[in-house]
Design a protein around this motif. Sequence first.
Motif, PDB file in Angstrom:
ATOM      1  N   LEU A 149       2.328 -11.710  -1.538  1.00 49.30           N
ATOM      2  CA  LEU A 149       2.978 -11.203  -0.321  1.00 49.30           C
ATOM      3  C   LEU A 149       4.058 -12.157   0.166  1.00 49.30           C
ATOM      4  O   LEU A 149       4.294 -12.304   1.365  1.00 49.30           O
ATOM      5  N   ALA A 150       4.699 -12.836  -0.811  1.00 46.22           N
ATOM      6  CA  ALA A 150       5.672 -13.867  -0.461  1.00 46.22           C
ATOM      7  C   ALA A 150       6.945 -13.291   0.135  1.00 46.22           C
ATOM      8  O   ALA A 150       7.583 -13.918   0.981  1.00 46.22           O
ATOM      9  N   SER A 151       7.355 -12.100  -0.316  1.00 48.10           N
ATOM     10  CA  SER A 151       8.579 -11.487   0.186  1.00 48.10           C
ATOM     11  C   SER A 151       8.564 -10.010  -0.169  1.00 48.10           C
ATOM     12  O   SER A 151       7.760  -9.562  -0.997  1.00 48.10           O
ATOM     13  N   GLU A 152       9.483  -9.253   0.444  1.00 45.49           N
ATOM     14  CA  GLU A 152       9.573  -7.833   0.120  1.00 45.49           C
ATOM     15  C   GLU A 152       9.949  -7.625  -1.338  1.00 45.49           C
ATOM     16  O   GLU A 152       9.416  -6.740  -2.013  1.00 45.49           O
ATOM     17  N   GLN A 153      10.861  -8.470  -1.841  1.00 49.46           N
ATOM     18  CA  GLN A 153      11.287  -8.322  -3.234  1.00 49.46           C
ATOM     19  C   GLN A 153      10.136  -8.614  -4.191  1.00 49.46           C
ATOM     20  O   GLN A 153       9.978  -7.935  -5.215  1.00 49.46           O
ATOM     21  N   ALA A 154       9.325  -9.617  -3.862  1.00 42.75           N
ATOM     22  CA  ALA A 154       8.185  -9.936  -4.721  1.00 42.75           C
ATOM     23  C   ALA A 154       7.193  -8.778  -4.764  1.00 42.75           C
ATOM     24  O   ALA A 154       6.640  -8.455  -5.820  1.00 42.75           O
ATOM     25  N   VAL A 155       6.981  -8.128  -3.621  1.00 43.67           N
ATOM     26  CA  VAL A 155       6.075  -6.980  -3.567  1.00 43.67           C
ATOM     27  C   VAL A 155       6.630  -5.831  -4.406  1.00 43.67           C
ATOM     28  O   VAL A 155       5.913  -5.216  -5.202  1.00 43.67           O
ATOM     29  N   ARG A 156       7.927  -5.547  -4.244  1.00 40.33           N
ATOM     30  CA  ARG A 156       8.529  -4.441  -4.993  1.00 40.33           C
ATOM     31  C   ARG A 156       8.520  -4.714  -6.501  1.00 40.33           C
ATOM     32  O   ARG A 156       8.273  -3.800  -7.305  1.00 40.33           O
TER      33      ARG A 156
ATOM     34  N   ALA B 124       0.826  -1.208   0.000  1.00 47.32           N
ATOM     35  CA  ALA B 124       0.000   0.000   0.000  1.00 47.32           C
ATOM     36  C   ALA B 124       0.859   1.256   0.000  1.00 47.32           C
ATOM     37  O   ALA B 124       0.572   2.227  -0.714  1.00 47.32           O
ATOM     38  N   GLU B 125       1.947   1.244   0.778  1.00 46.68           N
ATOM     39  CA  GLU B 125       2.824   2.411   0.857  1.00 46.68           C
ATOM     40  C   GLU B 125       3.496   2.696  -0.488  1.00 46.68           C
ATOM     41  O   GLU B 125       3.539   3.840  -0.952  1.00 46.68           O
ATOM     42  N   LEU B 126       4.010   1.640  -1.139  1.00 43.26           N
ATOM     43  CA  LEU B 126       4.703   1.826  -2.413  1.00 43.26           C
ATOM     44  C   LEU B 126       3.747   2.281  -3.512  1.00 43.26           C
ATOM     45  O   LEU B 126       4.083   3.148  -4.323  1.00 43.26           O
ATOM     46  N   CYS B 127       2.546   1.713  -3.534  1.00 42.97           N
ATOM     47  CA  CYS B 127       1.568   2.111  -4.549  1.00 42.97           C
ATOM     48  C   CYS B 127       1.136   3.561  -4.344  1.00 42.97           C
ATOM     49  O   CYS B 127       0.954   4.316  -5.302  1.00 42.97           O
ATOM     50  N   ASN B 128       0.963   3.944  -3.091  1.00 44.30           N
ATOM     51  CA  ASN B 128       0.563   5.318  -2.789  1.00 44.30           C
ATOM     52  C   ASN B 128       1.670   6.296  -3.168  1.00 44.30           C
ATOM     53  O   ASN B 128       1.421   7.359  -3.743  1.00 44.30           O
ATOM     54  N   SER B 129       2.930   5.944  -2.869  1.00 50.02           N
ATOM     55  CA  SER B 129       4.050   6.819  -3.193  1.00 50.02           C
ATOM     56  C   SER B 129       4.195   7.006  -4.700  1.00 50.02           C
ATOM     57  O   SER B 129       4.564   8.087  -5.168  1.00 50.02           O
ATOM     58  N   ALA B 130       3.904   5.949  -5.450  1.00 51.64           N
ATOM     59  CA  ALA B 130       4.013   6.020  -6.907  1.00 51.64           C
ATOM     60  C   ALA B 130       2.772   6.626  -7.551  1.00 51.64           C
ATOM     61  O   ALA B 130       2.717   6.750  -8.777  1.00 51.64           O
TER      62      ALA B 130
ATOM     63  N   ALA C  23       3.461  -2.607 -12.116  1.00 50.43           N
ATOM     64  CA  ALA C  23       2.299  -1.716 -12.195  1.00 50.43           C
ATOM     65  C   ALA C  23       2.707  -0.316 -12.647  1.00 50.43           C
ATOM     66  O   ALA C  23       2.007   0.318 -13.444  1.00 50.43           O
ATOM     67  N   ILE C  24       3.845   0.163 -12.136  1.00 53.33           N
ATOM     68  CA  ILE C  24       4.336   1.486 -12.556  1.00 53.33           C
ATOM     69  C   ILE C  24       4.652   1.482 -14.049  1.00 53.33           C
ATOM     70  O   ILE C  24       4.318   2.434 -14.780  1.00 53.33           O
ATOM     71  N   ALA C  25       5.301   0.419 -14.533  1.00 51.74           N
ATOM     72  CA  ALA C  25       5.652   0.335 -15.947  1.00 51.74           C
ATOM     73  C   ALA C  25       4.404   0.341 -16.829  1.00 51.74           C
ATOM     74  O   ALA C  25       4.365   0.992 -17.882  1.00 51.74           O
ATOM     75  N   ILE C  26       3.363  -0.362 -16.392  1.00 52.79           N
ATOM     76  CA  ILE C  26       2.115  -0.391 -17.167  1.00 52.79           C
ATOM     77  C   ILE C  26       1.457   0.982 -17.159  1.00 52.79           C
ATOM     78  O   ILE C  26       0.980   1.468 -18.190  1.00 52.79           O
ATOM     79  N   ARG C  27       1.450   1.643 -15.990  1.00 49.65           N
ATOM     80  CA  ARG C  27       0.884   2.994 -15.918  1.00 49.65           C
ATOM     81  C   ARG C  27       1.621   3.945 -16.849  1.00 49.65           C
ATOM     82  O   ARG C  27       1.007   4.733 -17.587  1.00 49.65           O
ATOM     83  N   ASP C  28       2.956   3.868 -16.862  1.00 46.36           N
ATOM     84  CA  ASP C  28       3.760   4.751 -17.707  1.00 46.36           C
ATOM     85  C   ASP C  28       3.522   4.479 -19.190  1.00 46.36           C
ATOM     86  O   ASP C  28       3.542   5.409 -20.009  1.00 46.36           O
TER      87      ASP C  28
END
Length: 382
Positions: free
Chosen positions: A284-291, A262-268, A297-302
């Motif tokens: 939600l398997a790991s921090e790297q998987a979330v990032r 939620a934090e990363l999506c909101n920041s982006a 998602a950012i790439a698709i938005r761009d």
Amino acid sequence: MKIKNNDPRLMNSAASAGDGSGSSWYSIRNAAEGKPDAPIEVFLYDQIGDWGIRAADFIRDLNAADDGKRPVVVAINSIGGDVWDGLAIHNVLRRMGDRVTARIDGLAASIASVIAMGAHKVVMPDNAMLMIHNPATVAMGESGDLRAVADFMDQAKQCLIACYRVKASGMDVDTLSKMMNETTWLTAQESLALGFADEIAPTVNMQASAAMTAAVGRMGNAPVALMAALKDSAESVPPDLTSEPEPVIQAVDAVAMAALAAELCNSAQLPSVAVMRVVAVSALASEQAVRNSVNEAIAIRDMTLTAKLPEMAASLIAAGISIDAARERLFNKLVTAAGEELDATPPDETPIKPTACGPNAHSIYAQRRSPAANPITIRGLS
């Protein structure tokens, strides 16, 4: 930036049991050859929804095997999953009437227990268990948005209670709600006494996996006896000495990973649906998987901004598709908007030979007479 949460994705699951890498066990066995009264057996041995057992696949496969007459046995061993997929399967089983029997071979947790309640008859071996609890989701936004999501979840909980009361009709709503609040685990005997089950069968060997054992272990109030049974079941399977050893699965804090998503999506400044995508795709398997999922998602938005189609960002992100698939959809949209077919034939790379032409006397004379070609220069005296 104001974030809206439209139609939040609700989970009714003990925890994530894997990453969809091939641990699924879902099949429909049609044993009718030469036995017109033989039942159709459906094995739901996986999560519900996502990479597990999707309602659309279940309904399609069951309709293909069902003749509308023979009995149907649904064997369940699942930690639960997506609320809406589970409710759809529950309602399909109810519409089939008294032909359907649910057999809980090991564990029917969360939305898997709701699926079992859709059967006319529920049979539990005396070492099986049933678990009920509240639905959960991930949400972000302003206080009003979060209140709206909470109200929506309360409504979803009432839907689940209605499903449980199909079987346990003698239980009142308040009692069921309290049991869900407390994450209640029920033995076969307790399920029979409360009306969730209709019959207790002899003990069977419980089928389990390391992933399921880890998932149940992260859940509150998990009975010690169940954990021991799952552990014994997983260890009783002889190892395959010809294959590579499976990597050790490290338990992660799903709540912390959801907050990070939620934090990363909101920041982006991604659309609100991006959080649901990240939760589903990364598990939600790991921090790297979330990032990684947030970066997709950012790439698709761009890409939608580059294509001047920003209105497609939310739908493409929510679809959970890959970057390449999103790029293809954007390309198709641009082609359709152009109103014509694109010629995909590669260009002719043969170099064009210049056409030779001789000198033209008139052109040469005109250039010599041109004032621009023959400027008059005035020089000073030294």
